[in-house]
Write an enzyme that holds these catalytic residues in place. Structure first.
Site, short mmCIF file in Angstrom:
data_model
loop_
_atom_site.label_atom_id
_atom_site.label_comp_id
_atom_site.label_asym_id
_atom_site.label_seq_id
_atom_site.Cartn_x
_atom_site.Cartn_y
_atom_site.Cartn_z
N CYS A 1 64.51 91.60 46.05
CA CYS A 1 65.29 91.40 44.83
C CYS A 1 65.76 92.72 44.25
CB CYS A 1 64.47 90.63 43.80
SG CYS A 1 64.39 88.87 44.16
N CYS B 1 73.29 104.64 46.81
CA CYS B 1 72.78 103.28 46.64
C CYS B 1 71.63 103.37 45.64
CB CYS B 1 72.33 102.66 47.97
SG CYS B 1 70.93 103.51 48.73
#
Length: 277
Positions: free
Chosen positions: A64, A232
């Protein structure tokens, strides 16, 4: 007795779940990701997790922290898990059989619920089959390192790409040096937070986004070819992106660099006000 397991990712069976299954104790399994949730009652006279996924190395798990999850979805899944436990305890055997033969799916985007039939128990299941010892010794060496996001760890160590620290990248921005910043996270993460000027090109769409990247480079290169920086959340997918891009023949003249540590390093070392999720 019913064991309830709540997770916020695509789950895999734990030793505790395997032991409960072998002892005939049902497991209420829940998962949540993005806007979707799943609840299933496994074990008993129905299939266990190993019946559904007999090969640990084939499980494509996603975290997640990489894909995102709407906060209320895990809460909703947990409530429904508790309700499933209560139903199991108070129901007669016939009703229990119905419960263990379906996977309940929650779509929070459309606020809908539906059930998917589960397959029957596998006769040769290593966990609940008649020949099982409950120890799953055949998979003793399989860990999360062989599945999910962890599968990139060894690969990342072996990849050689140019990197800059968050401080070095900040210095470049402050000097106004032309460059391209690619944020290779998924759009749902990009919408949460991003460095100003970053363009979202998800790693998953990189092969189909080469024209977009070339246009960005052409727009930035007035005198010399600009450097393309990839970022990222934690500096994992950005390394993979750099590796892919530097091997594209049309982009051989471009320098691709990874921002080491990703946005988490940026927040901790450069901009403490930057949102962390």
């Amino acid at each position: 007795t019913t064991t309830t397991t709540t997770t916020t990712t695509t789950t895999k069976a734990t030793p505790k779940e395997d032991n409960n299954t072998h002892r005939g104790i049902p497991v209420v399994l829940g998962s949540a990701q993005k806007l979707d949730g799943q609840i299933a009652l496994l074990g008993g006279s129905g299939p266990c997790y190993w019946c559904l996924y007999p090969d640990p190395t084939s499980r494509q798990e996603a975290k997640c922290s990489d894909t995102g999850v709407l906060g209320v979805v895990p809460g909703l899944v947990g409530i429904l898990q508790a309700l499933t436990c209560i139903q199991w305890i108070v129901s007669d055997p016939a009703e229990r059989m119905k419960a263990i033969r379906k996977l309940s799916v929650i779509d929070a985007h459309n606020f809908s619920f539906h059930g998917i039939p589960l397959p029957k128990k596998r006769a040769k299941c290593p966990c609940c089959g008649p020949q099982s010892d409950g120890k799953l010794s055949m998979f003793a060496n399989q860990t999360c390192e062989t599945t999910g996001a962890c599968r990139f760890r060894d690969k990342i160590k072996a990849i050689k790409v140019d990197q800059v620290t968050p401080e070095e990248y900040l210095n470049l921005r402050e000097k106004g040096i032309d460059h391209v910043l690619l944020d290779v996270r998924e759009p749902v993460q990009y919408e949460i937070c991003r460095i100003q000027g970053a363009v979202n090109v998800p790693l998953s769409t990189l092969p189909d986004s080469l024209q977009t990247i070339q246009k960005l480079i052409k727009k930035a290169e007035e005198c010399t070819p600009p450097t393309v920086f990839c970022v990222c959340r934690r500096g994992v997918f950005s390394v993979l992106a750099c590796e892919q891009l530097k091997n594209v023949p049309e982009l051989k003249h471009i320098a691709f660099k990874d921002i080491k540590g990703g946005l988490e390093a940026w927040a901790s070392r450069v901009d403490p006000s930057f949102p962390i999720y």
